[in-house]
Design a protein around this motif. Sequence first.
Motif, short mmCIF file in Angstrom:
data_model
loop_
_atom_site.label_atom_id
_atom_site.label_comp_id
_atom_site.label_asym_id
_atom_site.label_seq_id
_atom_site.Cartn_x
_atom_site.Cartn_y
_atom_site.Cartn_z
N ARG A 243 0.80 -1.23 0.00
CA ARG A 243 0.00 0.00 0.00
C ARG A 243 0.83 1.28 0.00
O ARG A 243 0.37 2.32 -0.45
N SER A 244 2.08 1.25 0.46
CA SER A 244 2.92 2.46 0.50
C SER A 244 3.70 2.70 -0.79
O SER A 244 4.19 3.82 -1.01
N PRO B 237 1.94 5.49 -3.36
CA PRO B 237 2.16 6.86 -2.91
C PRO B 237 3.63 7.27 -2.94
O PRO B 237 3.96 8.40 -3.29
N VAL C 229 0.06 13.94 -0.08
CA VAL C 229 0.14 12.48 -0.16
C VAL C 229 0.93 11.94 1.04
O VAL C 229 0.53 10.96 1.66
N THR C 230 2.04 12.59 1.37
CA THR C 230 2.85 12.12 2.49
C THR C 230 2.05 12.17 3.79
O THR C 230 2.05 11.20 4.56
N ASP D 88 -1.27 12.20 4.12
CA ASP D 88 -2.39 11.26 4.04
C ASP D 88 -1.96 9.83 4.36
O ASP D 88 -2.75 9.05 4.88
N TRP D 89 -0.72 9.49 4.05
CA TRP D 89 -0.23 8.13 4.28
C TRP D 89 0.55 8.02 5.58
O TRP D 89 1.21 7.00 5.84
N LEU E 253 7.73 7.08 4.80
CA LEU E 253 6.37 6.53 4.80
C LEU E 253 6.38 5.24 5.61
O LEU E 253 7.37 4.49 5.56
#
Length: 138
Positions: A43-44, A47, A111-112, A114-115, A136
């Motif tokens: 999932r990472s 992003p 994005v950073t 959000d993750w 991340l």
Amino acid sequence: MIQHVTLPHRHVLTCPAIPASVPLARREAEMTYAAWGINPGHRSVGPALLVLSELVTNSVRHAAPVSPQLTVIYAAGGDTLAFAVHDRHPRQLDPLCFPQSPGGLATVAEVTADWGGTWTVRPDADGGGKSVWITLPL
């Protein structure tokens, strides 16, 4: 104060500050992460590739006239995926302004965040360049 942690996996790519280096940096990331056992479908990874593309694009667009090369540093370990894009342009970036910046740096911040990751800018000791570091969670 930011703690700097050494991650067990590290790989460095130096490439010209040209548009073709954007997909090159992405492909290198995919191959490097896979070699470290990070599943491309994790999932990472998506992003991370988006943020990496934005940072390399930013260096190509803004730093190339004074920094003909850029360096991408990939790192990982345990529960952390990290990477940096370094150029020798002397303009220092304020990471607190990333969310309000137009274009790529706002995307990096969004994005950073959000993750659940972090971003920071580390100036070179001589003030002649900087690295934008992203972490991340894995």
